[in-house]
Design an enzyme around this catalytic site. Sequence first.
Site, PDB file in Angstrom:
ATOM      1  N   ASP A 160      17.107  35.153  77.297  1.00  0.00           N
ATOM      2  CA  ASP A 160      17.026  34.586  76.362  1.00  0.00           C
ATOM      3  C   ASP A 160      15.363  34.702  75.909  1.00  0.00           C
ATOM      4  O   ASP A 160      14.980  34.420  74.274  1.00  0.00           O
ATOM      5  CB  ASP A 160      16.506  32.601  77.038  1.00  0.00           C
ATOM      6  CG  ASP A 160      17.801  31.870  77.210  1.00  0.00           C
ATOM      7  OD1 ASP A 160      18.881  32.816  76.140  1.00  0.00           O
ATOM      8  OD2 ASP A 160      18.046  31.189  77.529  1.00  0.00           O
TER       9      ASP A 160
HETATM   10  C1  GLC Z   1      17.142  30.777  82.448  1.00  0.00           C
HETATM   11  C2  GLC Z   1      18.291  29.890  81.054  1.00  0.00           C
HETATM   12  C3  GLC Z   1      19.482  30.993  80.960  1.00  0.00           C
HETATM   13  C4  GLC Z   1      18.785  32.580  80.800  1.00  0.00           C
HETATM   14  C5  GLC Z   1      17.962  32.423  81.675  1.00  0.00           C
HETATM   15  C6  GLC Z   1      17.397  34.081  81.439  1.00  0.00           C
HETATM   16  O1  GLC Z   1      17.482  30.225  83.759  1.00  0.00           O
HETATM   17  O2  GLC Z   1      18.940  28.776  81.619  1.00  0.00           O
HETATM   18  O3  GLC Z   1      20.099  29.952  80.483  1.00  0.00           O
HETATM   19  O4  GLC Z   1      20.162  33.115  80.754  1.00  0.00           O
HETATM   20  O5  GLC Z   1      16.729  31.350  81.712  1.00  0.00           O
HETATM   21  O6  GLC Z   1      16.270  33.702  80.408  1.00  0.00           O
HETATM   22  C1  GLC Z   2      14.977  30.231  79.083  1.00  0.00           C
HETATM   23  C2  GLC Z   2      13.941  30.902  79.610  1.00  0.00           C
HETATM   24  C3  GLC Z   2      12.625  30.547  79.399  1.00  0.00           C
HETATM   25  C4  GLC Z   2      12.700  30.025  77.790  1.00  0.00           C
HETATM   26  C5  GLC Z   2      13.366  29.765  76.695  1.00  0.00           C
HETATM   27  C6  GLC Z   2      13.813  29.168  75.983  1.00  0.00           C
HETATM   28  O1  GLC Z   2      15.241  29.144  79.581  1.00  0.00           O
HETATM   29  O2  GLC Z   2      13.856  30.851  81.031  1.00  0.00           O
HETATM   30  O3  GLC Z   2      11.919  31.479  79.571  1.00  0.00           O
HETATM   31  O4  GLC Z   2      12.066  29.391  77.318  1.00  0.00           O
HETATM   32  O5  GLC Z   2      15.198  29.745  77.900  1.00  0.00           O
HETATM   33  O6  GLC Z   2      15.080  28.316  75.595  1.00  0.00           O
END
Ligand code: GLC
Ligand code: GLC
Length: 825
Positions: free
Chosen positions: A502
């Site tokens: 993300d």
């Molecule tokens: C969080 C989000 C997931 C994403 C991951 C890496 O665990 O829930 O959707 O793939 O972060 O950013």
């Molecule tokens: C995921 C990631 C986090 C980010 C979020 C955004 O959970 O782990 O770092 O801020 O997505 O939605």
Amino acid sequence: MKYGFFDDANREYVITSPRTPYPWINYLGSEGFFSLISNTAGGYCFYKDARLRRILRYRYNNVPIDMGGRYFYINDNDSDEIWNPGWSPCKTSLDSYECRHGMGYTRITGSKFDLEASVLFFVPVGLDAEVQKLTLKNNGSAPKKIKLFSFVEWCLWDAMDDSSNFQRNFSIGEVEIDNSTIYHKTEYKERRDHYAFYSVNAPINGFDTSRDDFIGLYNGFDAPDVVMSGKPKNSVADGWAPIASHYIEVELAPNESKDFVFVLGYIENEFNEKFAPDIGASGTPHPTTSGGRTQNIVNKKRAHELIAKCDTSEKADKLLAELRAHWDELLSIYTVNSPDEKLNRMVNIWNQYQCMVTFNLSRSASYFESGIGRGMGFRDSNQDILGFVHQIPSRARQRILDLASTMLRDGGAYHQYQPLTKKGNHELGSNFNDDPLWMILSTAAYIKETGDVAILDEVVPYENKEELNASLLDHCKRAFNHVITKVGPHGLPLIGRADWNDCLNLNCFSATSGQSFQTTEGKDGKVAESIMIATMFAFIGPEYAKMCRIKGDETEALRAESEIAKMNEIVLKHGWDGEWFLRAYDDFGKKVGSKDNEEGKIFIEPQGFAVMANLGDTEKTLDSVDKWLNSDHGLVLNQPAFTRYILEYGEISTYPPGYKENAGVFCHNNAWLICAAAHVGRGDKAFEYYSKIAPAFREDFSELNKTEPYVYAQMIAGKDAGRHGESKNSWLTGTAAWNFAAVSQYILGIAPDYDGLVIDPSIPKDWDGFTAERTFRGAKYNITVKNPNKVSKGVKSLTVNGKAIEGNKIPAMASGEHEVEVILG
Ligand code: GLC
Ligand code: GLC
């Protein structure tokens, strides 16, 4: 240092000190009613949706950290010291304390002044209620007179509104008190059709329903006015903050014990049955109500029925026995007995338990997720199915169809949806270009587990619109095509807002503080490409081809295979950096995750999928991962960590080095490397990576690890972090599902396939072998794996019921128990 121990026979973690390095919680409930409960009884509950149906109020990021919950206050023989069985919130030192977190229940026991108070909390199977069975026992030689106060604080349903809209909220709270039951009915008279209640199966000597009366405006939870003075005020909330507190005077002779069953329940009524029909007319005593109002009295029929199911100790015990039997059954589907006790307790108990919780709640409500922010994530929920599908396949099936219904016609998907409405969330929208592929993976996992190919013919809408109905296979096809039609200058998949990571936001270019990295669109998105999506495609794409073939569409299967071959060629040409796979191309068409970069030379994400898909030089890829990313606490996400903000990379470079997506040990993606290492036969490495992140292996240094030693955390601070080895964001993480897949299907190597059960372990060389039991499509397999030649991988022979089988796949058998012997060598 440890703060407790595993009691494997009872499937419990037993916490022996209330001062854990962070609140260590458990989840109760797995259908409609959910509770989060910490080892000191903090936490809250909700019905289905932690935002829209919040029942108890909880304040995140509080001081002290875990304040608010369901509390029992005890004043024994008018002592000055009041106390709680779970130590908090009074924090009076106890003579003994113990918290047992088990499968769907938590038992907290404390004792003081020869009085033992034990509370069993659980949500019975099929009921929308948290049952709290409190047992008070006089262990002293003198009789006791005890003043007991219960306490919960109601949330005004919408948790977001509850914590922001005070000008309205302080005027709307309404309750009713009817004998020993306190009803919370805020907003019920208008558009809500639900209310909550808190009851006890004994006469009460008083009550309170107004927080400010009960606690006092200038006191804390640790010294409520009413408890300190030993006298209830019989307060009736009218606006402000409604609570529920029962006051009970208990007398106990030496050695005597008494049980009380409290029920915290949730009720929905039909529109035309919302209000009590009999008030006034039948002469039923009028309940005590907010403002003394006589109108809009709630219809309590369903509450009475619910209470009647759990209003004696015996009934509560029976419900607990049912819950235990439920978990016995769920956990009997896959069990292992390996030479490693910690691996066994993860596989047999805690990892599977966590898989259920993540399946239920996605990333919505934990001690790190406020329940307000996000509902069900498309990619998250699809991946959660991998670890859950064997437990209750019918629920996995429904989830797959719900998720598919939020897909868009172009094969993309709404990134999130609310569990209550099941409708895609417009605010966040779509364009996370990894999303579609996870749909294919979860569908494949479901079919492999169940053999239910018919799911592919299920008719499901796009965009939740019935007029856009099509088969699930059509959804998979569009997901597949989404990858190959949205490609950039190199022919690689465009990344969109982000792929699985993300925080790698290559089209964002945000220079304004406060903007969301996921929704700000600085660039048109036509250049930045993801090699991670391409390697995922190499791994997941073939599943689509296989499904087409199973459905008899050979032409489509061949088309898919040729597209995959084409993409693989492009990846090898433009995605290989010499010793590992690149991560992406940015909006300038520059390499991301290359030896040419100063920081972020190598990223973990594409490597595992490439190896699992046998793409390129798998040995070199794994060597590079081990050399660059391995640490004492797992594999970090990237190296070197980013030390400066990089406009064209986005959120990843906002985190201090070593945290989260910037070189943290992001446990979820460690699982892909565990799978990859096991896949090529590096059994020792696979186990090493596994044991670095699996929580039971981290129990001995709990003071560093911080979060629960029985569940995975999303992230462990990486080697560049100030707190290397410290975990955060426990419970709701894709790690649960992926690591269960990694250990059960790759290390232990017992993996469902479309037409049978594959046995292909990849274990540490010094293991003599292991045994496992696996129920698969109605038959039970008792599997013995022997490792006489001390290898990691390679099935030399396989017999089923004494008969040799070619290869290493057991054809699915409809029923019965089967003895399977596997010799490695
Ligand atoms: C969080 C989000 C997931 C994403 C991951 C890496 O665990 O829930 O959707 O793939 O972060 O950013
Ligand atoms: C995921 C990631 C986090 C980010 C979020 C955004 O959970 O782990 O770092 O801020 O997505 O939605």
